[in-house]
Design an enzyme around this catalytic site. Sequence first.
Site, PDB file in Angstrom:
ATOM      1  N   LYS A   1      61.024  10.057  -3.423  1.00 14.43           N
ATOM      2  CA  LYS A   1      60.359  10.127  -2.119  1.00 14.43           C
ATOM      3  C   LYS A   1      61.121  11.122  -1.228  1.00 14.43           C
ATOM      4  CE  LYS A   1      62.994   6.202  -0.289  1.00 14.43           C
ATOM      5  NZ  LYS A   1      62.950   4.885   0.369  1.00 14.43           N
TER       6      LYS A   1
ATOM      7  N   TYR B   1      73.782  32.032  23.138  1.00  7.46           N
ATOM      8  CA  TYR B   1      73.127  31.481  24.333  1.00  7.46           C
ATOM      9  C   TYR B   1      74.112  30.695  25.192  1.00  7.46           C
ATOM     10  CZ  TYR B   1      68.418  32.467  22.495  1.00  7.46           C
ATOM     11  OH  TYR B   1      67.278  33.084  22.042  1.00  7.46           O
TER      12      TYR B   1
END
Length: 383
Positions: free
Chosen positions: A36, A275
Amino acid sequence: MIENSYIEINKKALKNNYEFIRNLIGANCELTSVVKGNAYGHGIKNFVPTAHECGVKSFAVFSATEAKEILDTGLDFSRIMIMGNIDNDQLSWAVENDIEVYVFDQLRLSNIALQAAKQGKKAKVHIEVETGLNRTGFNRKDLTKTLEFIRNNKDSVEISGMCSHLAGAENIANYYRINKQIKRFDNLEKVFQEQEVTAGKNHLACSAAMLNYPKTVKDLVRIGILQYGLWPSKEVKMAYMVKNKVMEDPLIPVLSWKSKVMSTKIVKMGEYVGYGNSLLAETDMRIATIPVGYSDGFARSLSNQGKVIIAGHRLDVVGIVNMNLCIVDVTNAEEVKIGDEVVMIGEQNGTNISVASFSDFSNQLNYELLTRLPNDIPRIITK
């Protein structure tokens, strides 16, 4: 096309891990590979054929979509088992393709029996029982009615197994709760016997339970994280190694995640990197830009604390991790150049960044970090 990053799946490591698991469970217990979450980030389409080559033919998934991905490989399987979600309109497809389905309420059981009857086939179901996780599963008081329904519909329903989920077998804090669940499961096995209904394969153990609670190893084990060469928790790893007086990790991580240096440049003392103003260059710095960011699964929380390996050096991620790139301080690694291999997870020249250490930096579980690796990152099988 040049990819920003790629993932390598090591077949030799996978073989090693399956050998380790098989030695623990014995020849009479079925090893079911849990794939999964896109095979825990390893990629169902790539991982399942590789596991199949290693002799594994029994697989478990969460959804019908994942089951179809396995089926589409065209390989021969002894079992494909859906443990979670499947819509009513997918039940007919599951019956038609002999996909086994967990049932944990009467509605799903009735619906799949109806679809099977229409096809003149038997639906293969696993009866999930509630033992204390309190998520999904039949309570004891409902189980008798469930088994009566199956007896009355034996031409359309076949029990492939009886199962339950444990509530955190990787943590000693759950010891009392897990043992209580084991006792409940054993008692519910007796209900099948009393009702003269064959339970098929009884299965309770996951990776952690197989190691910490050997009596949960019954007819089948559902193995997820361990097959990928990772431990359910540090606690489980330490307990195993102490108990067995092992000094070296018997598991080998299957997954490596790599990229390449996109550019390099000098940042002058007193300038900010990237940034904002989270990092000020206190001396002249040399930086390398890597085309991997948080959209690729390289978490923003790795800003100013993540690590990568370039040219055999473990180097610091500096500044804010962007959507599509991150910046690395290569001041003390003068040989680093454009095009050099960058390792986010894995080994290079004897230096290693494990999934566990990577997840420590990003404050994510092994499971969470791996399953967040995007599907569109290429997966490459290595021998």
